[in-house]
Design a protein around this motif. Structure first.
Motif, PDB file in Angstrom:
ATOM      1  N   UNK A 163       0.773  -1.234   0.000  1.00  0.00           N
ATOM      2  CA  UNK A 163       0.000   0.000   0.000  1.00  0.00           C
ATOM      3  C   UNK A 163       0.801   1.279   0.000  1.00  0.00           C
ATOM      4  N   UNK A 164       2.127   1.202  -0.185  1.00  0.00           N
ATOM      5  CA  UNK A 164       2.954   2.411  -0.109  1.00  0.00           C
ATOM      6  C   UNK A 164       2.702   3.395  -1.248  1.00  0.00           C
ATOM      7  N   UNK A 165       1.951   2.983  -2.266  1.00  0.00           N
ATOM      8  CA  UNK A 165       1.640   3.902  -3.353  1.00  0.00           C
ATOM      9  C   UNK A 165       0.416   4.763  -3.046  1.00  0.00           C
ATOM     10  N   UNK A 166      -0.203   4.553  -1.890  1.00  0.00           N
ATOM     11  CA  UNK A 166      -1.347   5.374  -1.493  1.00  0.00           C
ATOM     12  C   UNK A 166      -0.891   6.471  -0.545  1.00  0.00           C
ATOM     13  N   UNK A 167      -1.176   7.739  -0.859  1.00  0.00           N
ATOM     14  CA  UNK A 167      -0.704   8.847  -0.014  1.00  0.00           C
ATOM     15  C   UNK A 167      -1.090   8.716   1.453  1.00  0.00           C
ATOM     16  N   UNK A 168      -2.303   8.237   1.736  1.00  0.00           N
ATOM     17  CA  UNK A 168      -2.722   8.144   3.137  1.00  0.00           C
ATOM     18  C   UNK A 168      -1.961   7.068   3.900  1.00  0.00           C
ATOM     19  N   UNK A 169      -1.433   6.077   3.189  1.00  0.00           N
ATOM     20  CA  UNK A 169      -0.663   5.030   3.854  1.00  0.00           C
ATOM     21  C   UNK A 169       0.750   5.486   4.192  1.00  0.00           C
ATOM     22  N   UNK A 170       1.205   6.546   3.537  1.00  0.00           N
ATOM     23  CA  UNK A 170       2.569   7.022   3.764  1.00  0.00           C
ATOM     24  C   UNK A 170       2.683   7.884   5.015  1.00  0.00           C
ATOM     25  N   UNK A 171       1.562   8.392   5.516  1.00  0.00           N
ATOM     26  CA  UNK A 171       1.587   9.258   6.685  1.00  0.00           C
ATOM     27  C   UNK A 171       1.988   8.437   7.912  1.00  0.00           C
ATOM     28  N   UNK A 172       3.158   8.739   8.452  1.00  0.00           N
ATOM     29  CA  UNK A 172       3.637   8.015   9.621  1.00  0.00           C
ATOM     30  C   UNK A 172       4.053   6.587   9.340  1.00  0.00           C
ATOM     31  N   UNK A 173       4.115   6.215   8.065  1.00  0.00           N
ATOM     32  CA  UNK A 173       4.463   4.843   7.685  1.00  0.00           C
ATOM     33  C   UNK A 173       5.963   4.780   7.401  1.00  0.00           C
ATOM     34  N   UNK A 174       6.626   3.858   8.055  1.00  0.00           N
ATOM     35  CA  UNK A 174       8.060   3.707   7.851  1.00  0.00           C
ATOM     36  C   UNK A 174       8.319   2.980   6.549  1.00  0.00           C
ATOM     37  N   UNK A 175       9.091   3.599   5.680  1.00  0.00           N
ATOM     38  CA  UNK A 175       9.425   2.963   4.410  1.00  0.00           C
ATOM     39  C   UNK A 175      10.668   2.102   4.573  1.00  0.00           C
ATOM     40  N   UNK A 176      10.640   0.954   3.964  1.00  0.00           N
ATOM     41  CA  UNK A 176      11.798   0.082   3.999  1.00  0.00           C
ATOM     42  C   UNK A 176      13.028   0.830   3.505  1.00  0.00           C
ATOM     43  N   UNK A 177      14.174   0.652   4.171  1.00  0.00           N
ATOM     44  CA  UNK A 177      15.398   1.318   3.703  1.00  0.00           C
ATOM     45  C   UNK A 177      15.774   0.934   2.279  1.00  0.00           C
ATOM     46  N   UNK A 178      15.229  -0.173   1.806  1.00  0.00           N
ATOM     47  CA  UNK A 178      15.501  -0.582   0.424  1.00  0.00           C
ATOM     48  C   UNK A 178      15.034   0.485  -0.560  1.00  0.00           C
ATOM     49  N   UNK A 179      13.969   1.226  -0.210  1.00  0.00           N
ATOM     50  CA  UNK A 179      13.400   2.207  -1.128  1.00  0.00           C
ATOM     51  C   UNK A 179      13.429   3.632  -0.572  1.00  0.00           C
ATOM     52  N   UNK A 180      14.015   3.850   0.584  1.00  0.00           N
ATOM     53  CA  UNK A 180      14.024   5.174   1.214  1.00  0.00           C
ATOM     54  C   UNK A 180      15.052   6.072   0.532  1.00  0.00           C
ATOM     55  N   UNK A 181      14.593   6.877  -0.427  1.00  0.00           N
ATOM     56  CA  UNK A 181      15.508   7.731  -1.178  1.00  0.00           C
ATOM     57  C   UNK A 181      14.746   8.870  -1.838  1.00  0.00           C
ATOM     58  N   UNK A 182      15.493   9.880  -2.276  1.00  0.00           N
ATOM     59  CA  UNK A 182      14.887  10.973  -3.020  1.00  0.00           C
ATOM     60  C   UNK A 182      14.306  10.467  -4.342  1.00  0.00           C
ATOM     61  N   UNK A 183      14.929   9.451  -4.908  1.00  0.00           N
ATOM     62  CA  UNK A 183      14.434   8.847  -6.140  1.00  0.00           C
ATOM     63  C   UNK A 183      13.027   8.292  -5.927  1.00  0.00           C
ATOM     64  N   UNK A 184      12.827   7.599  -4.812  1.00  0.00           N
ATOM     65  CA  UNK A 184      11.507   7.039  -4.520  1.00  0.00           C
ATOM     66  C   UNK A 184      10.475   8.133  -4.303  1.00  0.00           C
ATOM     67  N   UNK A 185      10.863   9.195  -3.620  1.00  0.00           N
ATOM     68  CA  UNK A 185       9.930  10.298  -3.391  1.00  0.00           C
ATOM     69  C   UNK A 185       9.487  10.902  -4.722  1.00  0.00           C
ATOM     70  N   UNK A 186      10.420  11.059  -5.644  1.00  0.00           N
ATOM     71  CA  UNK A 186      10.080  11.609  -6.960  1.00  0.00           C
ATOM     72  C   UNK A 186       9.178  10.655  -7.735  1.00  0.00           C
ATOM     73  N   UNK A 187       9.443   9.372  -7.619  1.00  0.00           N
ATOM     74  CA  UNK A 187       8.628   8.391  -8.344  1.00  0.00           C
ATOM     75  C   UNK A 187       7.226   8.286  -7.735  1.00  0.00           C
TER      76      UNK A 187
END
Length: 333
Positions: free
Chosen positions: A242-266
């Motif tokens: 569900x990480x592609x849903x904006x409401x799921x990202x609020x307070x949701x810890x992203x796996x370090x595998x994808x935690x990057x500025x690149x992911x934020x832009x995507x």
């Protein structure tokens, strides 16, 4: 639902596989049956499970998903209408040993993997067939690449169960590219059955280059698979819970595998396309995978609830234009 060829086998499967990992544990039997029935009625036939699913659910030992599928298949009498895949090598030899209090200690888990030795191959297939209530599997994966067992031992034993008619096709999961190439070389050298599918984590977000994990597709593996069309990429975790849903990202810890500025832009690019099309971010991410051609991916959608199941089906009808695909491809830091 569209169909795609599995490798270069001549066998076609539904463009999406239904992940059955939590069926029989977190997902009750009634809901599981409802999702399975609806998936088949929508034109789906590819079902994915494993002999270890889901030992990490309190009170479970593994095999519950296979057992539920066996009961469902017996009830419907439709074994020939589904493409059934399961896995071995990640089953627990002692589930109780990895549980401390109310949670499993995942640092201990690798110590208790069953592995991929010849005896395990021959024993695990028979147990899975018994739980699933069938005389053969359509696709059988090595779930966790076993580096402690000679590949020759594993491949010869797997070839034996293919020749015995217990398995149609073989696959490998959580495997590095150099190991995959070695597996293919050995199979060709000895005339053994070779894998036709590789099951790895793959999604629209790109992994951080400095994080190296065997189970996540990297740039080299994508290039390898694009050049070897006899191998299908079967993609698990395509929507990252569900990480592609904006409401799921609020307070949701992203796996370090994808935690990057690149992911934020995507993620921002997905949000924009989703807004333009009036669909969800998860549906855009899944549609993006279905539009890829090199390599072509078969995503596994694991739905725990009926609501989750209903939300994924519209993604099959999402049409991404060339402009959308270019925009998504060029997004990133």
């Amino acid at each position: 639902m569209k169909r795609v060829e599995l490798g270069r086998t001549g066998t076609t499967v539904s463009q999406v596989a239904l992940g059955c990992m939590v069926m029989g544990t977190k997902t009750d039997e009634e809901t599981s049956y409802r999702m399975l029935d609806a998936f088949v009625e929508a034109g789906g036939d590819s079902l994915d499970t494993a002999n270890c699913y889901a030992w990490w659910h309190k009170g479970s030992a593994g095999g519950e998903s296979e057992e539920l599928l066996g009961r469902w298949l017996a009830k419907r009498g439709n074994r020939d209408d589904v493409f059934l895949a399961t896995k071995f090598s990640a089953g627990m030899t002692d589930v109780s040993a990895v549980w401390l209090g109310n949670e499993p200690d995942h640092s201990l888990v690798p110590k208790y993997y069953e592995g991929a030795g010849a005896d395990v191959v021959r024993g695990a297939i028979d147990l899975s067939l018994r739980r699933l209530g069938t005389d053969h599997l359509d696709l059988y994966y090595v779930h966790i690449d076993d580096r402690a067992t000679p590949l020759e031992e594993t491949l010869e034993a797997l070839d034996g169960i293919v020749r015995a008619g217990k398995v149609r096709y073989l696959g490998w999961s959580n495997v590095r590219t150099w190991r995959l190439e070695r597996i293919r070389q050995l199979a060709a050298e000895h005339g053994w059955a070779a894998p036709v599918a590789v099951q790895q984590q793959h999604t629209y977000l790109r992994p951080v280059p400095s994080i190296d994990r065997a189970g996540i597709v990297d740039y080299e593996q994508l290039d390898y698979l694009a050049e070897h069309e006899d191998l299908s990429l079967v993609a698990y975790s395509p929507i990252l819970q569900g990480m592609y849903e904006p409401d799921r990202r609020v307070g949701h810890w992203m796996s370090p595998v994808y935690a990057s500025a690149d992911s934020e832009a995507r993620l921002a690019a997905v949000d924009k396309v989703a807004g333009e099309l009036g669909v969800t971010g998860s549906q855009v991410a899944l549609a993006w995978l279905l539009h890829q051609r090199a390599p072509r991916a078969i995503p596994i959608v694991g739905t725990r609830t009926w609501e989750q199941f209903e939300s994924f089906l519209p993604a099959l009808d999402v049409v991404l234009t060339d402009e959308h695909l270019t925009f998504l491809a060029e997004a990133g830091a």
